[in-house]
Design an enzyme around this catalytic site. Structure first.
Site, short mmCIF file in Angstrom:
data_model
loop_
_atom_site.label_atom_id
_atom_site.label_comp_id
_atom_site.label_asym_id
_atom_site.label_seq_id
_atom_site.Cartn_x
_atom_site.Cartn_y
_atom_site.Cartn_z
N SER A 1 3.63 -4.55 1.11
CA SER A 1 4.03 -3.29 0.47
C SER A 1 3.41 -2.11 1.19
O SER A 1 2.30 -2.21 1.74
CB SER A 1 3.54 -3.34 -0.98
OG SER A 1 3.58 -2.06 -1.54
N TYR B 1 -3.48 -5.54 -7.77
CA TYR B 1 -2.18 -5.90 -7.18
C TYR B 1 -2.16 -5.51 -5.71
O TYR B 1 -1.85 -6.32 -4.83
CB TYR B 1 -1.03 -5.20 -7.92
CG TYR B 1 0.23 -5.16 -7.10
CD1 TYR B 1 1.01 -6.31 -6.94
CD2 TYR B 1 0.63 -4.00 -6.42
CE1 TYR B 1 2.14 -6.31 -6.13
CE2 TYR B 1 1.75 -3.98 -5.61
CZ TYR B 1 2.49 -5.13 -5.48
OH TYR B 1 3.59 -5.12 -4.67
N LYS C 1 -2.10 -7.81 -1.84
CA LYS C 1 -1.25 -7.65 -0.66
C LYS C 1 -2.10 -7.46 0.60
O LYS C 1 -1.85 -8.06 1.64
CB LYS C 1 -0.30 -6.46 -0.84
CG LYS C 1 0.71 -6.64 -1.97
CD LYS C 1 1.67 -7.80 -1.70
CE LYS C 1 2.62 -8.06 -2.83
NZ LYS C 1 3.35 -9.34 -2.71
#
Ligand code: UDP
Length: 343
Positions: free
Chosen positions: A126, A151, A155
């Site tokens: 992302s 979160y 990544k």
């Protein structure tokens, strides 16, 4: 013989669109999904659109035994596109263990079951790894900023892990795709994004508000340093995003003259403010939106859009759909949900 690709999270929003692109490109997708944020009915929709019902395995990737059995039964799987992950930023702050557990265990299990074997892996990353970039458009060479949420951290850490693994093991060829903001739906309007509960992302909130399912839209701040004061994002049509995965697979398959690990930005390269997006929705659907300006959202990135030259040059991929198609297809999907009373 078609090349078999395991698609984890293949019934989810981006996964389901990618399964269709794989079918179009002549691959044989094999879906693994635990339906934690998707519905089995999506398999019927994929079949309706493509005429093919892909193999589906209801498994939890955090269960190494289940995954190992699937791989043992499908020894000819040549690649994995790994979508399956928890993705709600706010929830990850409240329940970090759930996020670290799920997002790492699943990825580590995939790597474990392919130990000693060739694996082409496309990983969903992302643009959140850039935080608020110092330079815009942001390129892949920009520094990765400390993640704002567990979160985002899953990544970042996953990207680092994958880089280490590709460096140590020549049998592993890995591409991380850094998605900007995926929106829109398939042209058939038979698949799309199905957020659970009140949507946190802008476009599903917009379509649900337009459909009368939600109240007015709150624009989170209009006093930022942007042309109209609202935040800027690089929205990318989900079908273009899906196509980028096929381009990544093809690059991994090429082998010669390419590296074992790489990252690519997947966006359009153009930014829109929240207010511009609202206007684009109204203009392209003929539906008037109710919105008001609210306070800033804590932790929001002010502006981000991608430098997509590397993807264009090395993946041979480029976004084909503009903001108009993004808005029209998102609205067509919302109307499909309404007509069919899908909650
Ligand atoms: N946004 C907004 N109202 C909403 C949801 C989002 O104004 O109800 C804004 C948000 O502040 C951001 C942009 O829309 O500037 C995109 O937000 P989203 O959560 O979809 O994506 P992300 O912030 O994760 O890039």
């Amino acid at each position: 013989m078609k090349t078999k690709i395991l698609v984890t999270g293949g019934l989810g929003y981006i996964g389901s669109h990618t399964v269709l692109e794989l079918l179009c490109a002549g691959y044989e997708p094999v879906i693994a999904d635990n339906l934690s944020n998707s519905r089995i009915g999506i398999l019927d929709q994929i079949e309706m659109i493509s005429g093919v019902r892909p193999a589906f395995h209801y498994i939890d990737l955090c269960n190494e035994g289940q995954l190992a059995r699937l791989i043992a039964d499908n020894e000819d799987i040549a690649g994995v596109i790994h979508f399956a992950a928890h993705k709600a930023v706010g929830e990850s702050v409240a329940e970090p263990l759930k996020y670290y557990r799920n997002n790492f265990d699943s990825l580590l299990n995939i790597l474990k079951v392919f130990e000693g074997r060739r694996l082409n892996l496309v990983f969903s990353s992302s643009c959140t790894v850039y935080g608020q970039p110092d330079e815009l458009p942001v390129s892949e060479a920009a520094p990765v900023k400390k993640a704002e949420s567990p979160y985002g951290n899953t990544k970042q850490v996953a990207e680092e892990m994958l880089q280490d693994i590709a460096a140590a093991d020549s049998l592993k060829r890995i591409i991380s795709l850094r998605y900007f903001n995926p929106v829109g739906a398939h042209a058939s309007a038979l698949i799309g994004e199905l957020p659970s509960g009140v949507p946190q992302n802008l476009v599903p909130y917009v379509t649900q508000s337009a459909a009368g399912k939600r109240g007015p839209i709150t624009v989170f701040g209009d006093d930022y340093d942007t042309p109209d004061g609202s935040c800027i994002r690089d929205y990318i049509h989900v079908v273009d995003l899906a196509a980028a995965h096929i381009a990544a697979l093809k690059l991994l398959e090429k082998q010669e003259g390419t590296s074992n690990y790489d990252v690519f930005n997947i966006g359009t390269g153009t930014g829109y403010t929240v207010l511009e997006l609202i206007r684009a929705f109204e203009e392209n659907t003929g539906v008037k939106l109710n919105y008001h300006i609210g306070p800033r959202r804590a932790g929001d990135i002010v502006k981000v859009w991608g430098d997509v030259r590397k993807s264009t040059q090395q993946l041979g991929w480029q976004a084909k759909h503009g903001i108009a198609e993004m808005m029209r297809s998102a609205w067509a999907w919302e109307q499909y949900l309404q007509t069919n009373d899908i909650k």
